[in-house]
Design a protein around this motif. Structure first.
Motif, mmCIF file in Angstrom:
data_model
loop_
_atom_site.group_PDB
_atom_site.id
_atom_site.type_symbol
_atom_site.label_atom_id
_atom_site.label_comp_id
_atom_site.label_asym_id
_atom_site.label_seq_id
_atom_site.Cartn_x
_atom_site.Cartn_y
_atom_site.Cartn_z
ATOM 1 N N SER A 75 13.814 -7.536 6.119
ATOM 2 C CA SER A 75 14.169 -7.030 7.450
ATOM 3 C C SER A 75 14.211 -5.509 7.533
ATOM 4 O O SER A 75 13.912 -4.942 8.579
ATOM 5 N N ASP A 76 14.547 -4.823 6.429
ATOM 6 C CA ASP A 76 14.630 -3.366 6.505
ATOM 7 C C ASP A 76 13.260 -2.703 6.605
ATOM 8 O O ASP A 76 13.160 -1.513 6.896
ATOM 9 N N CYS A 77 12.187 -3.474 6.425
ATOM 10 C CA CYS A 77 10.826 -2.940 6.554
ATOM 11 C C CYS A 77 10.236 -3.203 7.944
ATOM 12 O O CYS A 77 9.077 -2.863 8.193
ATOM 13 N N ALA A 78 11.028 -3.801 8.838
ATOM 14 C CA ALA A 78 10.516 -4.162 10.162
ATOM 15 C C ALA A 78 9.990 -2.942 10.927
ATOM 16 O O ALA A 78 9.015 -3.043 11.666
ATOM 17 N N ASN A 79 10.630 -1.784 10.738
ATOM 18 C CA ASN A 79 10.208 -0.573 11.447
ATOM 19 C C ASN A 79 9.341 0.335 10.594
ATOM 20 O O ASN A 79 9.044 1.457 10.992
ATOM 21 N N GLY A 80 8.975 -0.131 9.394
ATOM 22 C CA GLY A 80 8.095 0.663 8.556
ATOM 23 C C GLY A 80 8.622 0.845 7.150
ATOM 24 O O GLY A 80 9.640 0.254 6.761
ATOM 25 N N PHE A 81 7.912 1.687 6.401
ATOM 26 C CA PHE A 81 8.225 1.897 4.993
ATOM 27 C C PHE A 81 7.498 3.141 4.503
ATOM 28 O O PHE A 81 6.547 3.613 5.137
ATOM 29 N N ILE A 82 7.950 3.640 3.375
ATOM 30 C CA ILE A 82 7.291 4.744 2.689
ATOM 31 C C ILE A 82 6.924 4.244 1.302
ATOM 32 O O ILE A 82 7.809 3.887 0.522
ATOM 33 N N LEU A 83 5.634 4.186 1.003
ATOM 34 C CA LEU A 83 5.193 3.790 -0.329
ATOM 35 C C LEU A 83 5.037 5.053 -1.173
ATOM 36 O O LEU A 83 4.252 5.941 -0.845
ATOM 37 N N ASP A 84 5.807 5.120 -2.233
ATOM 38 C CA ASP A 84 5.809 6.271 -3.135
ATOM 39 C C ASP A 84 5.429 5.754 -4.522
ATOM 40 O O ASP A 84 6.127 4.928 -5.084
ATOM 41 N N GLY A 85 4.302 6.212 -5.037
ATOM 42 C CA GLY A 85 3.865 5.742 -6.344
ATOM 43 C C GLY A 85 2.954 4.526 -6.263
ATOM 44 O O GLY A 85 2.612 3.937 -7.276
ATOM 45 N N PHE A 86 2.573 4.170 -5.075
ATOM 46 C CA PHE A 86 1.652 3.060 -4.863
ATOM 47 C C PHE A 86 0.878 3.351 -3.589
ATOM 48 O O PHE A 86 1.486 3.810 -2.613
ATOM 49 N N PRO A 87 -0.413 3.135 -3.559
ATOM 50 C CA PRO A 87 -1.264 2.596 -4.617
ATOM 51 C C PRO A 87 -1.600 3.644 -5.677
ATOM 52 O O PRO A 87 -1.698 4.821 -5.383
ATOM 53 N N ARG A 88 -1.777 3.151 -6.909
ATOM 54 C CA ARG A 88 -2.120 4.029 -8.034
ATOM 55 C C ARG A 88 -3.613 4.002 -8.354
ATOM 56 O O ARG A 88 -4.087 4.842 -9.105
#
Length: 195
Positions: A75-88
């Motif tokens: 549920s905490d990803c419903a408004n988005g996310f920050i991918l740090d270290g992926f994709p490699r």
């Protein structure tokens, strides 16, 4: 906001990701943290990853992608996310695109903190000194030899991801050598024009 944050070790991704988390209220997703959490929670993916890691092998892309797919459903990803270290790797970038398409999503931005690698060793030393002065624990790989090895691994494996996103006209480069506040402001401008 769905964001991929690229850049070599020491480029300031962690600092900027923390600021983005605070400003936008979306989680920073680290595959290392997700792997550790899945192993601790004994999820099916976590158990598989533990078996692979216990054998001394690298966790394959399909497991990492499965982990990210599982995490994006939270549920905490419903408004988005920050991918740090992926994709490699480019293969992981393609797998991420396919995963997002299956979910009816796209990335809003791919930002790369561009830095002078020669200056990164000095930046790493300063970070170690500041951490020690504050009484904090220093990462075992925060020494010049390990750091140079991490940079070489980044150049060999992850730098092609930047070229991949540039070919797709999805990459925005940010001057990661600028003062922290200026980097933050440049990221905000890039995200405003992306959104």
């Amino acid at each position: 906001m769905r964001l991929v944050l690229l850049g070599p070790p020491g480029a300031g991704k962690g600092t900027q990701a923390a600021r983005l988390v605070e400003k936008h209220g979306v989680p920073q997703l680290s595959t290392g943290d997700m792997l550790r959490a899945a192993v601790a929670a004994k999820t099916p993916i976590g158990l598989r990853a533990k078996e692979i890691m216990d054998a001394g092998a690298l966790v394959p892309d399909e497991v990492v992608i499965g982990l990210i797919d599982e995490r994006l459903g939270a549920s905490d990803c419903a408004n988005g996310f920050i991918l740090d270290g992926f994709p490699r790797t480019v293969a992981q970038a393609e797998a991420l695109r396919e995963l997002l398409e299956r979910r009816g999503l796209t990335l809003d931005a791919v930002l790369e903190l561009a830095v002078d690698e020669g200056a990164l060793v000095d930046r790493m030393r300063k970070r170690v000194d500041e951490t020690r002065a504050a009484g904090g624990a220093v990462r075992a790989d925060d020494n010049p030899e390990s750091f140079k090895t991490r940079l070489e691994a980044y150049r060999a494996q992850t730098a092609p991801v930047s070229a991949h996103y540039a070919r797709r006209s999805e990459l925005t480069k940010i001057d990661g050598m600028a003062p922290i506040e200026e980097v933050t402001a440049e990221i905000d401008r890039a995200l405003s024009s992306a959104g």
